[in-house]
Design an enzyme around this catalytic site. Structure first.
Site, PDB file in Angstrom:
ATOM      1  N   PHE A 185       0.743  -1.100  -0.045  1.00  0.00           N
ATOM      2  CA  PHE A 185      -0.076  -0.115  -0.100  1.00  0.00           C
ATOM      3  C   PHE A 185       0.754   1.321  -0.104  1.00  0.00           C
ATOM      4  CE2 PHE A 185       0.765  -0.365   4.494  1.00  0.00           C
ATOM      5  CZ  PHE A 185       1.091   0.687   5.057  1.00  0.00           C
ATOM      6  N   LYS A 236      -1.040  -7.537  -8.905  1.00  0.00           N
ATOM      7  CA  LYS A 236      -1.904  -7.586  -7.789  1.00  0.00           C
ATOM      8  C   LYS A 236      -1.595  -6.520  -6.747  1.00  0.00           C
ATOM      9  CE  LYS A 236      -2.723  -8.389  -3.964  1.00  0.00           C
ATOM     10  NZ  LYS A 236      -3.108  -7.735  -2.864  1.00  0.00           N
ATOM     11  N   GLU A 282      -4.990  -4.007  -1.870  1.00  0.00           N
ATOM     12  CA  GLU A 282      -6.528  -3.621  -1.820  1.00  0.00           C
ATOM     13  C   GLU A 282      -6.869  -2.277  -1.241  1.00  0.00           C
ATOM     14  OE1 GLU A 282      -5.735  -6.938   1.248  1.00  0.00           O
ATOM     15  OE2 GLU A 282      -4.834  -6.284  -0.707  1.00  0.00           O
ATOM     16  N   ARG A 283      -5.889  -1.769  -0.442  1.00  0.00           N
ATOM     17  CA  ARG A 283      -5.926  -0.283   0.421  1.00  0.00           C
ATOM     18  C   ARG A 283      -6.101   0.718  -0.726  1.00  0.00           C
ATOM     19  NH1 ARG A 283      -2.130  -1.433   5.625  1.00  0.00           N
ATOM     20  NH2 ARG A 283      -3.252  -3.300   6.237  1.00  0.00           N
ATOM     21  N   SER A 321       5.525  -6.981   3.965  1.00  0.00           N
ATOM     22  CA  SER A 321       6.318  -7.383   5.584  1.00  0.00           C
ATOM     23  C   SER A 321       7.122  -8.693   5.265  1.00  0.00           C
ATOM     24  CB  SER A 321       5.173  -7.537   6.523  1.00  0.00           C
ATOM     25  OG  SER A 321       4.371  -8.795   6.100  1.00  0.00           O
ATOM     26  N   CYS A 326       9.619   1.725   3.628  1.00  0.00           N
ATOM     27  CA  CYS A 326      10.442   0.520   3.820  1.00  0.00           C
ATOM     28  C   CYS A 326      11.935   1.122   4.072  1.00  0.00           C
ATOM     29  CB  CYS A 326      10.669  -0.275   2.881  1.00  0.00           C
ATOM     30  SG  CYS A 326      11.119  -0.127   1.388  1.00  0.00           S
ATOM     31  N   GLU A 329       9.362  -3.388  13.199  1.00  0.00           N
ATOM     32  CA  GLU A 329       8.903  -2.276  12.281  1.00  0.00           C
ATOM     33  C   GLU A 329       8.058  -1.197  12.405  1.00  0.00           C
ATOM     34  OE1 GLU A 329       9.389  -1.635   7.367  1.00  0.00           O
ATOM     35  OE2 GLU A 329       8.477  -3.384   8.123  1.00  0.00           O
TER      36      GLU A 329
END
Length: 500
Positions: free
Chosen positions: A149, A173, A176-177, A226, A281, A385
């Site tokens: 996201f 893909k 979805e957020r 993640s 990140c 994190e």
């Protein structure tokens, strides 16, 4: 309510699974749309479209593929603001930050346009008497990208421009957020002349991910997210015979040496820790001042800057930091700050106290910048994190103690050192066991012609992303050795050929 669907075979496609998920505007907390969650059959349809398109696309010359990407590059330049607005509306980052994201993604497109050069093979004449040998790189087939996201445009563009330039077809893909950016990208690729089926988008959650991991026609998977999910993607994808590059979590440290320019370091830490609300990140989430004197001086410079952060929606041009992406993530970040306090760390600036008072935005997912001092390695705020606007400070007495601290973490994505000493900077770059290193550069994200990737639990792959590492990931090498007949005929030979 608007429903955001898929993009298959060159056109937007409504979802058919019946499953949807709300897409929120993080600035207001309101539901902005519903996103369709693809079923396995919908994912399979996208893969089938990509498979059908592969023979013709891979058969195009690299130059023709580059020309399509060049036209796409021009469209991106011209409509950068439109894509940035779509990102900000669903992610929450400021407009300027979103523009920066698009720019960094576009740089990979610019690299991919040079694919005729990047795919040049090797040729050796007379490796044996009358024998020549050459190597070329061939595309894999259908490849897929599963993206996070926090960079709904840039991270996909770390993947598909290089993959397409190399002759592969692609299924994306996205998260979805914030799904809308992916559909704009897909439409603009079609407008640029990309044939139908070469680039497809399927929205969805775990069912869609598993469908890609298990579909035998998908030859390679690229992932950013993640570490637990990266491990799952790598394990499942490789078990199904796929090539996988899976980039995971990060805990990026910045060492501040006693000779550092503290004004430079403080300004760098502000942008690196609080830009994009820390949802990067490559965010610097741990400052490591060497000596207490440096730590105290750094805190004195940081506190007024953090307290003065302008926090608001992307629609306010004065905003320096926007909201977090979801209410659930906001509560997670607040909880980690609280755990740090319980474990004995000192909350110097507490972002949990921030409340948005701009009319219409009171229910957005806002939090203030947070500075935590006296953090130690046994604390969760150092181990995990946080992925929020939280800067932890771990004091160390020497350069070596700072290096040992960084090496003790299981993540090794990025790091930096601030110093005026060329010897210290050079030694740090050589000594540190981290994939991306900055010397007086807080966020050392490589340019597109280099490659992005960490070490240890920050990556599960033999290949980093974009640059020549991306070309190698999305192709496989083929070596041909050939001899042309000279009219001389000999009997069959049964010993190992030496070609001499």
């Amino acid at each position: 309510m608007t429903e955001i669907g898929h993009y298959i075979s060159g056109a937007r496609t409504a979802g058919t699974s019946g499953n949807t998920q709300p897409v929120y505007n993080p600035a207001t907390g309101d539901v902005a749309a519903e996103v369709a969650l693809a079923s396995r059959s919908e994912v399979d349809a996208a893969v089938a479209a990509a498979k059908e398109a592969f023979p013709d696309w891979s058969g195009q010359t690299p130059l023709k593929r580059a020309r399509v990407l060049s036209r796409f590059k021009t469209i991106l330049w011209e409509r950068m603001a439109e894509l940035a607005e779509a990102i900000s509306a669903e992610h929450g980052k400021t407009h300027e930050d979103a523009l920066g994201e698009v720019t960094r993604g576009l740089e990979v497109v610019e690299f991919a346009v040079g694919i005729p050069t990047h795919l040049q093979g090797d040729f050796s004449a007379n490796v044996g008497s009358g024998v020549d040998s050459y190597s070329v790189r061939s595309p894999l087939g259908v490849v897929a990208g599963i993206t996070p996201f926090n960079f709904p445009a840039m991270v996909p563009m770390w993947m598909f421009p290089v993959a397409l330039a190399c002759g592969n077809t692609f299924v994306l893909k996205p998260s979805e957020r914030d799904p809308s950016a992916s559909l704009l990208i897909a439409e603009w690729l079609t407008e640029a002349g990309l044939p139908d089926g070469v680039f497809n988008v399927v929205q969805g959650g775990k069912e869609a991910v598993d469908a890609l991991l298990e579909n035998p026609d998908v030859r390679a998977i690229s992932f950013v997210g993640s570490t637990p999910i990266a491990k799952y993607i790598h394990r499942t994808g490789t078990a199904n015979g796929k090539r996988v590059q899976a980039l995971g979590g990060a805990k990026n440290h910045a060492v501040i040496m006693p000779d550092a320019d503290l004004d430079m370091a403080a300004n760098a830490l502000m942008g690196a820790a609080f830009g994009s609300a820390g949802e990067r990140c490559m965010a610097v989430s741990v400052a490591v001042p060497v000596t207490d004197a440096v730590a105290d001086a750094l805190i004195e410079k940081l506190v007024p800057k953090i307290e003065a952060l302008k926090i608001g929606p992307s629609t306010d041009s004065a905003s320096e930091m926007g909201p977090l992406v979801t209410k659930e993530h906001l509560e997670k970040v607040r909880g980690l700050i609280g755990r740090g306090e319980e474990e004995g760390a000192q909350i110097v600036v507490d972002g949990r106290d921030f409340r948005q008072d701009k009319q219409g935005f009171e229910n957005g997912y806002y939090i203030g910048g947070t500075l935590i001092d006296r953090v130690e390695p046994e604390m969760d705020v150092w181990k995990e994190e946080i992925f929020g606007p939280v800067l932890s400070m771990v004091r160390r007495a020497s350069y070596q103690e700072a290096v040992d601290l960084i090496h003790a973490h299981n993540y090794a994505n990025g790091t930096a050192i601030f110093t005026r000493d060329g010897d210290a900077g050079r030694r740090f770059a050589q000594d540190i066991e981290v994939g991306m290193v900055g010397v007086n550069v807080p966020i050392p994200v490589p340019m597109a012609f280099h490659s992005f990737g960490g070490w240890k639990d920050s990556i599960f792959s033999d290949h980093a992303m974009h640059g020549m590492e991306g070309v190698r990931f999305y192709t496989r090498i083929k070596t041909t050795t050939m001899r042309w007949p000279t009219g001389v005929r000999t009997d069959a030979e049964f010993s190992m050929p030496t070609l001499g």
